[in-house]
Design an enzyme around this catalytic site. Structure first.
Site, PDB file in Angstrom:
ATOM      1  N   LYS A 126      19.421 -60.021  40.291  1.00 28.82           N
ATOM      2  CA  LYS A 126      20.428 -60.847  39.607  1.00 28.82           C
ATOM      3  C   LYS A 126      21.473 -60.007  38.890  1.00 28.82           C
ATOM      4  CE  LYS A 126      18.437 -65.396  38.916  1.00 28.82           C
ATOM      5  NZ  LYS A 126      18.152 -66.434  37.923  1.00 28.82           N
ATOM      6  N   LYS A 209      14.701 -66.299  51.711  1.00 31.18           N
ATOM      7  CA  LYS A 209      14.081 -67.411  50.992  1.00 31.18           C
ATOM      8  C   LYS A 209      15.019 -68.625  50.994  1.00 31.18           C
ATOM      9  CE  LYS A 209      13.974 -67.580  46.460  1.00 31.18           C
ATOM     10  NZ  LYS A 209      13.730 -67.519  45.019  1.00 31.18           N
ATOM     11  N   LYS A 212      18.949 -72.439  46.526  1.00 25.43           N
ATOM     12  CA  LYS A 212      20.139 -73.242  46.224  1.00 25.43           C
ATOM     13  C   LYS A 212      21.399 -72.401  46.236  1.00 25.43           C
ATOM     14  CE  LYS A 212      20.069 -72.574  41.328  1.00 25.43           C
ATOM     15  NZ  LYS A 212      18.747 -71.992  41.020  1.00 25.43           N
TER      16      LYS A 212
HETATM   17  P1  TYM Z   1      12.741 -71.237  39.522  1.00 27.38           P
HETATM   18  O1  TYM Z   1      13.406 -72.243  38.678  1.00 27.38           O
HETATM   19  O2  TYM Z   1      13.572 -70.260  40.281  1.00 27.38           O
HETATM   20  O3  TYM Z   1      11.813 -71.961  40.606  1.00 27.38           O
HETATM   21  C1  TYM Z   1      10.871 -72.952  40.227  1.00 27.38           C
HETATM   22  C2  TYM Z   1       9.619 -72.855  41.089  1.00 27.38           C
HETATM   23  O4  TYM Z   1       9.934 -73.054  42.470  1.00 27.38           O
HETATM   24  C3  TYM Z   1       9.399 -71.980  43.236  1.00 27.38           C
HETATM   25  N1  TYM Z   1      10.292 -71.732  44.395  1.00 27.38           N
HETATM   26  C4  TYM Z   1       9.861 -71.625  45.655  1.00 27.38           C
HETATM   27  N2  TYM Z   1       8.628 -71.712  46.181  1.00 27.38           N
HETATM   28  C5  TYM Z   1       8.510 -71.552  47.525  1.00 27.38           C
HETATM   29  N3  TYM Z   1       9.579 -71.324  48.340  1.00 27.38           N
HETATM   30  C6  TYM Z   1      10.835 -71.230  47.847  1.00 27.38           C
HETATM   31  N4  TYM Z   1      11.870 -71.013  48.668  1.00 27.38           N
HETATM   32  C7  TYM Z   1      11.014 -71.374  46.439  1.00 27.38           C
HETATM   33  N5  TYM Z   1      12.106 -71.352  45.619  1.00 27.38           N
HETATM   34  C8  TYM Z   1      11.646 -71.567  44.373  1.00 27.38           C
HETATM   35  C9  TYM Z   1       9.368 -70.795  42.275  1.00 27.38           C
HETATM   36  O5  TYM Z   1       8.455 -69.805  42.697  1.00 27.38           O
HETATM   37  C10 TYM Z   1       8.939 -71.466  40.987  1.00 27.38           C
HETATM   38  O6  TYM Z   1       7.536 -71.643  40.940  1.00 27.38           O
HETATM   39  N6  TYM Z   1      11.135 -67.953  36.106  1.00 27.38           N
HETATM   40  C11 TYM Z   1      10.872 -69.251  36.731  1.00 27.38           C
HETATM   41  C12 TYM Z   1      10.855 -70.390  35.743  1.00 27.38           C
HETATM   42  C13 TYM Z   1       9.900 -70.223  34.604  1.00 27.38           C
HETATM   43  C14 TYM Z   1       8.490 -70.324  34.661  1.00 27.38           C
HETATM   44  C15 TYM Z   1       8.035 -70.144  33.322  1.00 27.38           C
HETATM   45  C16 TYM Z   1       7.594 -70.520  35.698  1.00 27.38           C
HETATM   46  C17 TYM Z   1      10.227 -69.984  33.299  1.00 27.38           C
HETATM   47  N7  TYM Z   1       9.134 -69.955  32.528  1.00 27.38           N
HETATM   48  C18 TYM Z   1       6.685 -70.177  33.030  1.00 27.38           C
HETATM   49  C19 TYM Z   1       6.233 -70.554  35.382  1.00 27.38           C
HETATM   50  C20 TYM Z   1       5.791 -70.379  34.063  1.00 27.38           C
HETATM   51  C21 TYM Z   1      11.962 -69.520  37.747  1.00 27.38           C
HETATM   52  O7  TYM Z   1      13.043 -69.018  37.664  1.00 27.38           O
HETATM   53  O8  TYM Z   1      11.629 -70.454  38.685  1.00 27.38           O
END
Ligand code: TYM
Length: 347
Positions: A126, A209, A212
């Site tokens: 990022k 992957k 969005k």
């Molecule tokens: P974020 O918002 O990018 O994504 C949310 C969840 O969706 C999963 N995900 C996917 N899984 C499979 N295939 C994909 N193409 C795909 N794209 C997204 C992500 O693995 C995630 O589980 N840092 C985290 C948010 C967060 C969080 C937390 C998660 C903040 N605090 C505490 C768990 C516990 C994030 O950016 O996810």
């Protein structure tokens, strides 16, 4: 702390509790659904205590237009509910409304080391070459994530593959805190990365992957897509010319085929082996309509329900406010005890 000691502490003695979060940065995809939301609903239905958070403070580590952030947070809440998360049975709230997240994150900023943060692949991706211009929040992002999880003494965190490194860092932070202060206060939380769809790939390129932020809307299924759009995107998905294999080994070096089979397996609650036992030998001309029908069947009602919920934003806001109150009931004593351990007078 060495590995053996970590295992010895682990999560024993802690009440099983699931925590996870999603950023309200707009544009939920099938990856978010299969990698996260569907599994969150399954954990809730399995009867574990479940706490789910819209991490708006994480979202603003990169620029978010204020009006868009509000809409996206409500849309994400609608996505949670439409995916089967029941705000009565799970705690559903947005992060900024429980101030303890920021408070514990500060403590963890003082526990985590610069070198740990610098090694995070999400930071490298990022911030890119322009890291001097990245926000300080983006750098400290994983310490806030550790605070999210540990504020609830969560024992299990269901996430997609891409978040594994952050959950491992959470374990390191918990272990260092416990070690430095000579306590056994924070659990060494387990990442839960299970099922056929922990890494859903782009429909246009099986090595990327599903995201969005991909410039091509055809690369992803959005949770707001209607039935025709979903079917059209699957019809146009990239494939190879071979028939489907009967066993999982036959998907090696066929990333696009593997992705579509994984999606089918996850949507139908089957293993990849079960799906291939059924569709092995079929051409994509036959498999794609099956997948399109299944995806429409599962996803179109969710997008419909999201649209319905979005007509009533005040109802969503009330659900989040109630969720924040319930979250605080767990978080506040844990923060208070943390302050006492650290030696803050008045805690
Ligand atoms: P974020 O918002 O990018 O994504 C949310 C969840 O969706 C999963 N995900 C996917 N899984 C499979 N295939 C994909 N193409 C795909 N794209 C997204 C992500 O693995 C995630 O589980 N840092 C985290 C948010 C967060 C969080 C937390 C998660 C903040 N605090 C505490 C768990 C516990 C994030 O950016 O996810």
């Amino acid at each position: 702390m060495n590995d053996a000691a970590q295992t010895a502490h682990g999560t024993t003695g802690f009440t099983p509790r699931v925590f996870s979060g999603i950023q309200p940065s707009g544009g939920l995809t099938l990856g978010n659904y299969l990698g996260a939301l569907k599994r969150f609903a399954d954990a809730q239905d399995a009867g574990t205590e479940t706490v789910y958070c819209m991490v708006d403070m994480h979202a603003i580590t990169v620029w978010q237009d204020p009006a868009a952030l509000k809409r996206q947070t409500r849309e994400l809440a609608a996505g949670f509910i439409a995916s089967g998360i029941d705000p009565e049975r799970s705690i559903l709230f947005n992060q900024s409304q429980v101030a303890e997240h920021a408070q514990l994150a500060w403590i963890f900023n003082c526990v985590a080391r610069m070198g740990w943060m610098r090694r995070m692949t999400q930071w490298k991706d990022k911030a890119g070459k322009n890291s001097e211009e990245a926000s300080l929040g983006l750098f400290a992002y994983p310490a806030l994530m550790a605070a999210d999880i540990l504020l609830y003494h969560a024992t299990h965190v269901p996430v997609g593959e891409d978040q594994k490194q952050h959950v491992e860092l959470t374990r390191d932070i918990a272990a260092k805190f416990n070690h430095d202060y000579g306590v056994d206060f924070f659990p060494i939380t387990e990442p839960v990365i299970e099922g056929a769809a922990t890494r859903v790939m782009s429909l246009r390129d099986g090595s990327k992957k599903m995201s969005k932020s991909d410039p091509s809307d055809m690369s992803r299924i959005n949770m707001t897509d209607d039935a025709d759009t979903i079917a059209n995107k699957i019809r146009k998905a990239r494939t190879d010319p071979e028939a489907l294999p009967s066993e999982a080994e036959g998907l090696t070096d066929r990333p696009e085929a593997r992705n579509l089979v994984n999606i089918y397996a996850a949507l139908s609650d089957q293993s990849v082996a079960e799906v291939l036992a059924d569709v092995g030998g079929k051409q994509f001309s036959e498999f794609k309509p099956m997948l399109a029908e299944l995806a429409v069947d599962k996803m179109a009602p969710i997008s419909g329900e999201m649209a319905r919920l979005m007509e009533n934003p005040s109802e969503i806001d009330a659900i989040l406010a109630r969720g924040a109150e319930r979250a605080r009931e767990i978080a506040s004593p844990i923060l208070k005890r943390t302050y006492e351990i650290v030696g803050m007078v008045g805690a």
